[in-house]
Design a protein around this motif. Structure first.
Motif, PDB file in Angstrom:
ATOM      1  N   GLN A  69      48.229  31.384  26.365  1.00 33.70           N
ATOM      2  CA  GLN A  69      46.766  31.310  26.371  1.00 33.70           C
ATOM      3  C   GLN A  69      46.264  30.808  27.713  1.00 33.70           C
ATOM      4  O   GLN A  69      45.304  31.347  28.282  1.00 33.70           O
ATOM      5  CB  GLN A  69      46.250  30.390  25.263  1.00 33.70           C
ATOM      6  CG  GLN A  69      44.732  30.135  25.363  1.00 33.70           C
ATOM      7  CD  GLN A  69      44.167  29.282  24.259  1.00 33.70           C
ATOM      8  OE1 GLN A  69      44.789  29.092  23.227  1.00 33.70           O
ATOM      9  NE2 GLN A  69      42.956  28.747  24.493  1.00 33.70           N
ATOM     10  N   GLU A  70      46.930  29.786  28.249  1.00 33.51           N
ATOM     11  CA  GLU A  70      46.493  29.215  29.533  1.00 33.51           C
ATOM     12  C   GLU A  70      46.571  30.277  30.638  1.00 33.51           C
ATOM     13  O   GLU A  70      45.695  30.356  31.496  1.00 33.51           O
ATOM     14  CB  GLU A  70      47.347  27.986  29.877  1.00 33.51           C
ATOM     15  CG  GLU A  70      47.147  26.820  28.922  1.00 33.51           C
ATOM     16  CD  GLU A  70      48.077  25.637  29.212  1.00 33.51           C
ATOM     17  OE1 GLU A  70      47.738  24.500  28.832  1.00 33.51           O
ATOM     18  OE2 GLU A  70      49.162  25.865  29.819  1.00 33.51           O
ATOM     19  N   VAL A  93      50.669  28.716  23.318  1.00 32.12           N
ATOM     20  CA  VAL A  93      49.642  27.904  23.988  1.00 32.12           C
ATOM     21  C   VAL A  93      49.714  28.137  25.498  1.00 32.12           C
ATOM     22  O   VAL A  93      48.694  28.352  26.161  1.00 32.12           O
ATOM     23  CB  VAL A  93      49.848  26.405  23.661  1.00 32.12           C
ATOM     24  CG1 VAL A  93      48.878  25.540  24.464  1.00 32.12           C
ATOM     25  CG2 VAL A  93      49.682  26.147  22.173  1.00 32.12           C
ATOM     26  N   GLN A 108      54.268  26.425  20.999  1.00 36.79           N
ATOM     27  CA  GLN A 108      53.863  25.990  22.340  1.00 36.79           C
ATOM     28  C   GLN A 108      53.901  27.144  23.343  1.00 36.79           C
ATOM     29  O   GLN A 108      53.116  27.183  24.284  1.00 36.79           O
ATOM     30  CB  GLN A 108      54.787  24.865  22.823  1.00 36.79           C
ATOM     31  CG  GLN A 108      54.750  23.597  21.989  1.00 36.79           C
ATOM     32  CD  GLN A 108      55.686  23.616  20.789  1.00 36.79           C
ATOM     33  OE1 GLN A 108      56.252  24.662  20.431  1.00 36.79           O
ATOM     34  NE2 GLN A 108      55.825  22.475  20.135  1.00 36.79           N
ATOM     35  N   THR A 153      44.499  30.779  19.447  1.00 36.83           N
ATOM     36  CA  THR A 153      45.970  30.821  19.470  1.00 36.83           C
ATOM     37  C   THR A 153      46.565  30.276  18.189  1.00 36.83           C
ATOM     38  O   THR A 153      46.143  29.233  17.701  1.00 36.83           O
ATOM     39  CB  THR A 153      46.487  30.048  20.702  1.00 36.83           C
ATOM     40  OG1 THR A 153      46.223  30.846  21.867  1.00 36.83           O
ATOM     41  CG2 THR A 153      47.981  29.807  20.634  1.00 36.83           C
TER      42      THR A 153
END
Ligand code: SF4
Length: 480
Positions: free
Chosen positions: A59-60, A56, A53, A49
């Motif tokens: 990505q999760e 991020v 934020q 990534t």
């Protein structure tokens, strides 16, 4: 290789989008296509990534979906059967980094024909990038935009089944899909999306094109997520949005960001933060929330971008220098100890020396606690990119250097206020440069290093500061 263009990025269509289009919130369980169910077990994935934020958190969600499909996660790129580059398009250098990485993956693909390489994130919202990847980066099998994450497994199925390059830049529906599985990259700090996209269309910004229409999540879903994190012992949550102050303005349900902030803080999670704010939508209710809830951390990120009214107008920021200064005065009257950070762009097209001095004047008047500074980077397709730019690059970088010097002089002086003080630090982990040292952030978001046992990681420690620097503080555990 066959190409399957499901939807291509179209900046004109995005710009003309119907802002009143109703946003649907979908509560569907994730469905794993058969071919993915067959292929995934035993295969490993890796997501790299870049950027903010929001990426991020994306990505999760992608990790949660892939794990549920049967893949396992790896940190070793050589063991990966699926590599996703989750990209940022906010500046030129961010894109160059990704293209460089893709170049380095070519040999991996040549040695392993079954390797799937995907590119996601904001770069896929740009037509020029998608064309470049299609024509020059044949190692790429899948491209999907930020609001196409929900379809990741379906697109993987197409790649496996049809051996085609799949492109899905942006789903026009702009739905919000709840209930997607997700991991958490930290066991004590979490990002919580409260909204997606942005409708401000600042003239230099690519985000409204790559992240789509502003869509607020329902406050019920946000609160449920926060309560779940509280129950799992999380110490800190950060509410995320491109412009959190506009939260709820697109929702039928009458809720403001200030009201949402109070209800999230009322969950009594030890630390609540939020970003990013826009001065134009800043309300008194937000200040009230800070005064009522001590677990709302005394840190505010409030981008100004420039000091000159002429440049602010060209940027489409919808406020003037004095509006910003008056807002800061109002905030500090109510919250004298709040730390304020900002974003500043130098070298915007047609910026004069006088315009730049207006930016320096704001820096001197506001005395920011920290700042993210950038040299203007034209984003293809944005209105600013079509403005004639008569500012030589040499001048832009000279202004950048003097801006950073001005900011750092002030921050260095302000940092001395921490000397001898005991601050509360949420311990993030071991310092990169010294395995004996731990680090974490104070309540007002100052990076702090100190010696301590690793058992403190994930907890809030009291640290007595004995030296203060521009970008960090040094201290020792305060046993008192
Ligand atoms: S408010 Fe922020 S994200 Fe939205 S267009 Fe402006 S700079 Fe971009």
């Amino acid at each position: 290789m066959k190409k399957n263009i499901i939807n291509a990025p179209d900046l004109n269509k995005t710009r003309k989008r119907n802002l009143a289009q109703e946003v649907r919130i979908i509560y569907d369980e994730l469905v794993v296509p058969d071919i993915v169910q067959k292929k995934a077990p035993g295969l490993k994935f890796l997501i790299l990534t870049y950027g903010c934020q929001a990426n991020v958190r994306d990505q999760e969600v992608m990790e949660g979906m892939l794990l549920q499909a049967g893949y396992t996660k790896t940190n070793n790129i050589k063991n990966a059967a699926l590599i996703i580059l989750n990209t940022c398009a906010v500046r030129e250098n961010a894109e160059q980094k990704v293209l460089g990485k893709l170049g380095s993956l070519k040999s991996l693909k040549e040695n392993n024909k079954d390797l799937i390489i995907a590119v996601s994130g904001c770069m896929i919202g740009e037509p020029v990038i998608v064309d470049t990847l299609l024509n020059k980066y044949h190692q790429v099998d899948l491209m999907f935009g930020t609001n196409e994450i929900k379809n990741l497994l379906n697109y993987l199925a197409k790649v496996y089944q049809n051996k085609e390059v799949v492109v899905a830049a942006n789903d026009d529906n702009n739905d919000i899909v709840e209930l997607l599985p997700s991991t958490r990259l930290s066991s004590f700090k979490a990002y919580v999306n409260i909204m997606y996209g942005c409708d401000k269309f600042c003239t230099y910004c690519i985000v409204p094109y790559t992240r789509g229409q502003q869509r607020s999540r329902s406050s019920v879903d946000i609160l449920k997520e926060c309560q779940d994190l509280k129950a799992r012992g999380y110490q800190e949550i950060t509410l995320l949005g491109q412009n959190v102050n506009a939260y709820g303005k697109d929702l039928k349900q009458d809720i403001s960001f200030g009201a949402l902030l109070k209800s999230v803080a009322a969950t009594s999670i030890p630390r609540v933060r939020f970003l990013t704010s826009h001065p134009w939508d800043f309300s008194d209710e937000i200040l009230e929330a800070f005064l009522e809830y001590p677990n709302l951390m005394p840190y505010l990120h409030l981008p100004i971008q420039a000091g000159s009214d002429r440049i602010l107008t060209l940027m489409g920021r919808r406020y003037h220098k004095n509006d910003y200064l008056n807002l800061i005065t109002k905030i500090r009257l109510k919250l004298p100890h709040i730390a304020i950070s900002t974003d500043i762009i130098v070298g915007f097209p047609n910026e004069t020396d006088q315009d730049f001095m207006e930016t320096i004047d704001v820096v001197k008047k506001v005395r920011f606690d920290s700042a993210f500074t950038f040299i203007y980077s034209p984003r293809d397709g944005t209105p600013a990119a079509r403005m004639p730019d008569d500012v030589p690059y040499k001048t832009k970088s000279q202004r950048f250097i003097s801006l950073v010097n001005e900011l750092e002089q002030i921050i260095e002086v302000k940092s001395q206020q921490y000397l001898g003080k005991t601050v509360k630090v949420l311990v993030d982990g071991v310092s990169k440069n010294d395995p004996e040292m731990l680090n974490g952030y104070t309540e007002d978001n100052k990076l702090t290093h100190f010696k301590g046992p690793k058992t403190l990681i994930g907890s809030i420690a009291k640290v007595r500061i004995n030296s203060a620097h521009i970008h960090y503080l040094l201290g020792e555990l305060d046993a008192a």
